[in-house]
Design an enzyme around this catalytic site. Structure first.
Site, PDB file in Angstrom:
ATOM      1  N   TYR A 191      -6.454   6.106   4.895  1.00 49.45           N
ATOM      2  CA  TYR A 191      -6.546   5.125   3.816  1.00 49.45           C
ATOM      3  C   TYR A 191      -5.715   3.873   4.125  1.00 49.45           C
ATOM      4  O   TYR A 191      -6.204   2.747   4.049  1.00 49.45           O
ATOM      5  CB  TYR A 191      -6.100   5.735   2.467  1.00 49.45           C
ATOM      6  N   GLU A 211       0.819  -1.211   0.000  1.00 46.33           N
ATOM      7  CA  GLU A 211       0.000   0.000   0.000  1.00 46.33           C
ATOM      8  C   GLU A 211       0.851   1.257   0.000  1.00 46.33           C
ATOM      9  O   GLU A 211       0.551   2.222  -0.690  1.00 46.33           O
ATOM     10  CB  GLU A 211      -0.945   0.001   1.219  1.00 46.33           C
ATOM     11  N   ASP A 229      -9.597   6.095  -1.482  1.00 46.03           N
ATOM     12  CA  ASP A 229      -8.455   6.677  -2.196  1.00 46.03           C
ATOM     13  C   ASP A 229      -8.997   7.403  -3.433  1.00 46.03           C
ATOM     14  O   ASP A 229     -10.210   7.558  -3.576  1.00 46.03           O
ATOM     15  CB  ASP A 229      -7.429   5.593  -2.556  1.00 46.03           C
TER      16      ASP A 229
END
Ligand code: SF4
Length: 362
Positions: free
Chosen positions: A124, A41, A142
């Site tokens: 996020y 991520e 996002d």
């Protein structure tokens, strides 16, 4: 507050079924290892999936577990991070890993607030890690998700305002499939990446077009709305690649960039900034102080480099100092130190400097 997006349960079902068939096979989707998911991520916030794959494998090869990363040297981590930009994120990765060792016995916590408290982990990333790795019902929002939500609900609240963030967060939470949060979050992002794309959404192939308000109103390509763009300032940077032969060895000069400026903690070569304010070092003076007889080249390479708030106009020059038969390389400002040319690429440099080194075949 009622949900703006209509038919959420139908959307959830259709989206999940579509994802099961059409999802890209990506390594971080095959694991529940919170560390690997977190790595992916953080990397994917910086680059596209294709390039991200390469960084993901390199990081996991160098640091297979979180304790391995926590024990790493910052310089080595930044070296691996090279090319991803936003080096503060690379540094935060290491700081967070060390904090996890201290506070959570080496495992990323399965608690949202505890994750959120780690350096570099925002809403996020915390939602992604906790839903993908631990199956907890937190919605990821996002850029892709903002776009999909704005179109599904035909929502014209600007996404880059406090009000917009509140409204879209509410819609994302209301739409979340709480039974399968990992699949749902990934499906929303995958739809945004593959079908509901920024300029030319493929509504005819979209699994949720039946419930999409923007599609029905022919407004998909006008959404989402953004309030304003950030003003970009220019910054002129002249770099001088200085070399000197001392006996059989060729030396060049580097420094670690200072805190509080772009590329903090990475390395660079002697720099002159014509518009630097009066408190800055007088680099023109510095160049004048170099040993007599140095030869300054014409510009060797010029490029532009875009950061969030800055456009860097960068020019590289070469300076060859007169060779000496023996002794030590020339001394000048103490920020810079001489290294043998062969060691240059062992230091982590910002992308424009690496490109310059490639151009001159170093
Ligand atoms: Fe996006 Fe079109 Fe699907 Fe609506 S129908 S979600 S605009 S791709």
């Amino acid at each position: 507050m009622p949900c703006i997006i209509s038919s959420p349960s139908e959307i959830r079902r259709a989206l999940g079924q579509w994802f099961d068939v059409h999802k890209r096979d990506l390594p971080w989707r095959r694991t529940h290892d919170a560390y690997a998911i977190w790595l992916s991520e953080v990397i994917l916030q910086q680059t596209r999936v294709v390039q991200g794959l390469d960084y993901y494998h390199r990081f996991l090869t160098a640091y297979p577990t979180l304790p391995d990363l926590a024990a790493a040297d910052e310089q080595d981590v930044l070296h691996l991070w090279q090319g991803l930009g936003y080096y503060s994120r690379g540094r935060n990765l290491l700081r967070a890993a060390r904090m996890v060792m201290e506070r959570h016995e080496g495992s990323l916590p399965d608690d949202y607030d505890a994750l959120r408290a780690l350096p570099g982990i925002g809403d996020y990333t915390a939602a992604a890690v906790i839903s993908f790795a631990y199956g907890k019902p937190y919605a990821c929002v996002d850029g892709n998700v903002y776009r999909v939500l704005s179109r599904l609900g035909c929502m014209d609240t600007p996404i880059d305002t406090p009000e917009g963030k509140k409204v879209f967060r509410h819609e994302a939470d209301a739409l979340l499939d709480k039974t399968h949060p990992a699949r749902h979050n990934q499906a929303m992002m995958e739809l945004g990446a593959l079908v509901c794309t920024p300029k030319t959404p493929q509504c005819e192939q979209c699994p949720v077009s039946e419930w999409c308000a923007a599609y029905k109103l022919g407004m998909a390509d006008q959404l989402p709305i953004k309030q304003g763009k950030i003003a970009i300032k220019e910054r002129v940077m002249n770099f001088f690649f200085i070399t000197q032969s001392v006996g059989d060895e060729v030396y060049t000069w580097v420094r670690r960039r200072p805190a509080g400026d772009v590329w903090q903690g990475l390395y660079d070569i002697p720099l002159v900034e014509p518009d630097a304010n009066a408190d800055d070092l007088d680099w023109t003076q510095l160049l004048c102080e170099l040993p007599a007889g140095g030869v300054l080249s014409s510009p060797v390479y010029t490029c532009k480099h875009l950061l969030t708030h800055r456009r860097l106009i960068i020019t590289f020059y070469r300076v060859e100092l007169p060779p000496v038969v023996s002794g030590v390389p020339a001394q000048f400002h103490s920020d810079y130190f001489a290294i043998p040319m062969g060691e240059l690429r062992q230091y982590p440099f910002p992308k424009p400097l690496n490109t310059f080194f490639d151009k001159i075949s170093l």
